[in-house]
Design an enzyme around this catalytic site. Sequence first.
Site, PDB file in Angstrom:
ATOM      1  N   ASP A  12       7.499   8.054   5.085  1.00 52.57           N
ATOM      2  CA  ASP A  12       8.584   8.840   5.678  1.00 52.57           C
ATOM      3  C   ASP A  12       8.714   8.625   7.181  1.00 52.57           C
ATOM      4  O   ASP A  12       9.111   9.518   7.923  1.00 52.57           O
ATOM      5  CB  ASP A  12       8.393  10.351   5.383  1.00 52.57           C
ATOM      6  CG  ASP A  12       8.268  10.610   3.899  1.00 52.57           C
ATOM      7  OD1 ASP A  12       8.956   9.923   3.129  1.00 52.57           O
ATOM      8  OD2 ASP A  12       7.482  11.491   3.509  1.00 52.57           O
ATOM      9  N   LYS A  15      11.737   4.309   7.453  1.00 50.44           N
ATOM     10  CA  LYS A  15      11.904   2.905   7.027  1.00 50.44           C
ATOM     11  C   LYS A  15      13.334   2.636   6.577  1.00 50.44           C
ATOM     12  O   LYS A  15      13.937   1.624   6.934  1.00 50.44           O
ATOM     13  CB  LYS A  15      10.920   2.573   5.882  1.00 50.44           C
ATOM     14  CG  LYS A  15       9.462   2.704   6.267  1.00 50.44           C
ATOM     15  CD  LYS A  15       8.544   2.464   5.092  1.00 50.44           C
ATOM     16  CE  LYS A  15       8.609   3.532   4.030  1.00 50.44           C
ATOM     17  NZ  LYS A  15       8.094   4.859   4.442  1.00 50.44           N
ATOM     18  N   GLY A  39      11.295   7.743  -1.019  1.00 50.66           N
ATOM     19  CA  GLY A  39      12.570   8.402  -0.744  1.00 50.66           C
ATOM     20  C   GLY A  39      13.025   7.908   0.606  1.00 50.66           C
ATOM     21  O   GLY A  39      12.441   8.260   1.623  1.00 50.66           O
ATOM     22  N   HIS A  40      14.009   7.030   0.621  1.00 47.90           N
ATOM     23  CA  HIS A  40      14.461   6.411   1.869  1.00 47.90           C
ATOM     24  C   HIS A  40      15.865   6.903   2.185  1.00 47.90           C
ATOM     25  O   HIS A  40      16.769   6.769   1.364  1.00 47.90           O
ATOM     26  CB  HIS A  40      14.429   4.882   1.753  1.00 47.90           C
ATOM     27  CG  HIS A  40      13.047   4.337   1.528  1.00 47.90           C
ATOM     28  ND1 HIS A  40      12.784   3.007   1.354  1.00 47.90           N
ATOM     29  CD2 HIS A  40      11.848   4.957   1.468  1.00 47.90           C
ATOM     30  CE1 HIS A  40      11.482   2.833   1.189  1.00 47.90           C
ATOM     31  NE2 HIS A  40      10.898   4.004   1.242  1.00 47.90           N
ATOM     32  N   GLN A 223       6.280   3.872   0.969  1.00 47.65           N
ATOM     33  CA  GLN A 223       5.096   4.645   1.353  1.00 47.65           C
ATOM     34  C   GLN A 223       4.628   4.219   2.765  1.00 47.65           C
ATOM     35  O   GLN A 223       5.436   3.756   3.542  1.00 47.65           O
ATOM     36  CB  GLN A 223       3.963   4.500   0.322  1.00 47.65           C
ATOM     37  CG  GLN A 223       4.232   5.191  -1.012  1.00 47.65           C
ATOM     38  CD  GLN A 223       5.158   4.429  -1.931  1.00 47.65           C
ATOM     39  OE1 GLN A 223       4.923   3.276  -2.248  1.00 47.65           O
ATOM     40  NE2 GLN A 223       6.222   5.053  -2.376  1.00 47.65           N
TER      41      GLN A 223
HETATM   42  P1  GDP Z   1      11.345   6.636   4.867  1.00 46.80           P
HETATM   43  O1  GDP Z   1      10.723   7.097   3.602  1.00 46.80           O
HETATM   44  O2  GDP Z   1      10.365   5.960   5.761  1.00 46.80           O
HETATM   45  O3  GDP Z   1      12.588   5.826   4.660  1.00 46.80           O
HETATM   46  O4  GDP Z   1      11.783   7.953   5.640  1.00 46.80           O
HETATM   47  P2  GDP Z   1      12.590   9.206   5.010  1.00 46.80           P
HETATM   48  O5  GDP Z   1      13.997   8.826   4.857  1.00 46.80           O
HETATM   49  O6  GDP Z   1      11.868   9.751   3.815  1.00 46.80           O
HETATM   50  O7  GDP Z   1      12.360  10.283   6.140  1.00 46.80           O
HETATM   51  C1  GDP Z   1      12.834  10.122   7.426  1.00 46.80           C
HETATM   52  C2  GDP Z   1      13.828  11.258   7.727  1.00 46.80           C
HETATM   53  O8  GDP Z   1      14.069  11.321   9.112  1.00 46.80           O
HETATM   54  C3  GDP Z   1      15.182  11.036   7.076  1.00 46.80           C
HETATM   55  O9  GDP Z   1      15.751  12.282   6.767  1.00 46.80           O
HETATM   56  C4  GDP Z   1      15.985  10.337   8.171  1.00 46.80           C
HETATM   57  O10 GDP Z   1      17.382  10.572   8.073  1.00 46.80           O
HETATM   58  C5  GDP Z   1      15.431  11.020   9.403  1.00 46.80           C
HETATM   59  N1  GDP Z   1      15.374  10.192  10.600  1.00 46.80           N
HETATM   60  C6  GDP Z   1      15.146   8.857  10.712  1.00 46.80           C
HETATM   61  N2  GDP Z   1      15.066   8.495  12.004  1.00 46.80           N
HETATM   62  C7  GDP Z   1      15.253   9.625  12.725  1.00 46.80           C
HETATM   63  C8  GDP Z   1      15.247   9.920  14.126  1.00 46.80           C
HETATM   64  O11 GDP Z   1      15.040   9.061  14.979  1.00 46.80           O
HETATM   65  N3  GDP Z   1      15.448  11.230  14.475  1.00 46.80           N
HETATM   66  C9  GDP Z   1      15.659  12.222  13.571  1.00 46.80           C
HETATM   67  N4  GDP Z   1      15.839  13.462  14.020  1.00 46.80           N
HETATM   68  N5  GDP Z   1      15.673  11.968  12.245  1.00 46.80           N
HETATM   69  C10 GDP Z   1      15.457  10.704  11.836  1.00 46.80           C
HETATM   70  P1  IMO Z   2       8.320   6.774   1.278  1.00 50.89           P
HETATM   71  O1  IMO Z   2       8.617   5.386   0.812  1.00 50.89           O
HETATM   72  C1  IMO Z   2       5.360   9.973   1.610  1.00 50.89           C
HETATM   73  C2  IMO Z   2       2.403  10.297  -1.610  1.00 50.89           C
HETATM   74  C3  IMO Z   2       2.484  11.504  -2.511  1.00 50.89           C
HETATM   75  C4  IMO Z   2       1.028  11.688  -2.861  1.00 50.89           C
HETATM   76  C5  IMO Z   2       0.519  10.258  -2.962  1.00 50.89           C
HETATM   77  C6  IMO Z   2       0.431   9.716  -4.378  1.00 50.89           C
HETATM   78  O2  IMO Z   2       9.466   7.706   1.194  1.00 50.89           O
HETATM   79  O3  IMO Z   2       7.651   6.773   2.610  1.00 50.89           O
HETATM   80  P2  IMO Z   2       2.279   8.898  -6.103  1.00 50.89           P
HETATM   81  O4  IMO Z   2       3.420   9.631  -6.732  1.00 50.89           O
HETATM   82  O5  IMO Z   2       2.696   7.717  -5.303  1.00 50.89           O
HETATM   83  O6  IMO Z   2       1.196   8.603  -7.079  1.00 50.89           O
HETATM   84  O7  IMO Z   2       1.643   9.968  -5.073  1.00 50.89           O
HETATM   85  O8  IMO Z   2       1.425   9.462  -2.205  1.00 50.89           O
HETATM   86  N1  IMO Z   2       3.650   9.506  -1.511  1.00 50.89           N
HETATM   87  C7  IMO Z   2       4.457   9.517  -0.435  1.00 50.89           C
HETATM   88  N2  IMO Z   2       4.387  10.224   0.707  1.00 50.89           N
HETATM   89  N3  IMO Z   2       6.344   9.058   1.443  1.00 50.89           N
HETATM   90  C8  IMO Z   2       6.406   8.327   0.312  1.00 50.89           C
HETATM   91  O9  IMO Z   2       7.285   7.319   0.147  1.00 50.89           O
HETATM   92  C9  IMO Z   2       5.463   8.567  -0.713  1.00 50.89           C
HETATM   93  N4  IMO Z   2       5.252   8.038  -1.944  1.00 50.89           N
HETATM   94  C10 IMO Z   2       4.134   8.619  -2.405  1.00 50.89           C
HETATM   95  O10 IMO Z   2       3.010  12.620  -1.833  1.00 50.89           O
HETATM   96  O11 IMO Z   2       0.344  12.314  -1.788  1.00 50.89           O
HETATM   97 MG    MG Z   3      10.531   8.840   2.483  1.00 55.10          MG
END
Ligand code: GDP
Ligand code: IMO
Ligand code: MG
Length: 423
Positions: A12, A15, A39-40, A223
């Site tokens: 998170d 990416k 979850g991207h 991840q």
């Molecule tokens: P990922 O799993 O690495 O793709 O990240 P996620 O999408 O799960 O989580 C990142 C969250 O932060 C998302 O809701 C993005 O829209 C948000 N986000 C990304 N970059 C920024 C930033 O620079 N500032 C803020 N406030 N939110 C951001």
């Molecule tokens: P993105 O790509 C954050 C965590 C779960 C749990 C552990 C194992 O959005 O960054 P699993 O279901 O993979 O067997 O769970 O890994 N986990 C993540 N945490 N971002 C993710 O993906 C994750 N994918 C799995 O919360 O602790």
């Molecule tokens: Mg994510």
Amino acid sequence: MFTIITGAQFGDEGKGKIVDLMSGEYDLVVRFQGGDNAGHTVKVGEDVYKLHLIPSGFLLDSRVLIGPGTVMNPEVLATEMDMLAEGGIKLDAKRVGVDAKTSIIMPYHIELDGLRESLRTEKIGTTKRGIGFAYIDKVARDEIRMSDLVDKERFLKRLEELAPSKEAAIKELGGDPSIVMDEVLIDKYVKLGERFASYITDVSYEVNKALDDGKNVLAEGAQGTHLDVIHGTQKFVTSSCTIAGSACANIGVGPTRVDSVLGIVKAYITRVGEGPLPTELLDDVGEQIQQVGREFGTTTGRSRRCGWFDLPLLKKAIYLNGYTSIALTKLDVLSNLDPVRVCVAYELDGKTLDYPPEDTSELARCKPVYEDLPGWENDLTGVKEFADLPQAAKDYVLYLEDKMGVPIEYISVGPARAQTFKK
Ligand code: GDP
Ligand code: IMO
Ligand code: MG
């Protein structure tokens, strides 16, 4: 050009946002590990796309590929494609490819994941998407592959062969084994196989050929580094290799072809699920970061635990991934905090460590040693270039860059594509 992007922390990091931004320059964007546990989030204008499986490069016309090292739930792929189609983004077999060897997540994997997690006395906090059990089957050579799914006869034969052991496993964990041969579910999978038959491809061939032809390929990690099944904080990890080298092994492309490795690093740290997080903030500051940063899981909606920037963990991420540059995200979230703290070392049993101990239970006992930097009050979300950041925010970025020893290439100050600039 071949670029690998991985999360440098616990996932998170942003990416999806950075992949979307960069994908304009790439012909192919490839997911190489994990599954719909990811979850991207991609935000363009007012549109927000939350993707679990489809690589985040779909908006800017790249061809997106799901590699053989991933575990794929075809129902999730269908749902995402339907959702995008409703919003006017029609993806077809020209835009999306799935490797013939990709492991298919079956309903019994999801069932087993949930049952196993509920029986653990010390939980992992999995996303319950069946990821671990799908990888178990891959390694045990009991998986159903994409090439099986798209061939009804082969799929049914394989399922019949596997059913007794899957039924026994579910029974043993106290579940209902009838799910394995449930006719409605089987029929759904057969239809999904028919729908995606034309999407089948050889990802390794496509990627190598594209590179031979002078095209650009982006590997999108899911991840984060410390969730890596080998190098992460076991047992609180996911079931795949999340580090950069894994992109080569999982896609089937030689390490000599890699041009750059970009690490996505949040300006603080978060973690969903269980496991050590030495700088975790269980106070008002943690709450402020969580609220301002909207730190709630994209996949499960769970609150993300928040903490100050952890340099020892980041140093390890740099070793594990060999980053050539870094994208620093969510800098805006740290506004109105004073001081801004950075964990520069740990204390463990009277010793000071500037690198994480290899054993997870030791990491869990580490107490952070902080250096404090002045904070800033300004809202950063409208900043368009480095020079326009308040001095304290600039100093924070330069401090991190110096300590990490890797150039910060991008800075992100908000979720939208436009809220990013090159340093
Ligand atoms: P990922 O799993 O690495 O793709 O990240 P996620 O999408 O799960 O989580 C990142 C969250 O932060 C998302 O809701 C993005 O829209 C948000 N986000 C990304 N970059 C920024 C930033 O620079 N500032 C803020 N406030 N939110 C951001
Ligand atoms: P993105 O790509 C954050 C965590 C779960 C749990 C552990 C194992 O959005 O960054 P699993 O279901 O993979 O067997 O769970 O890994 N986990 C993540 N945490 N971002 C993710 O993906 C994750 N994918 C799995 O919360 O602790
Ligand atoms: Mg994510």
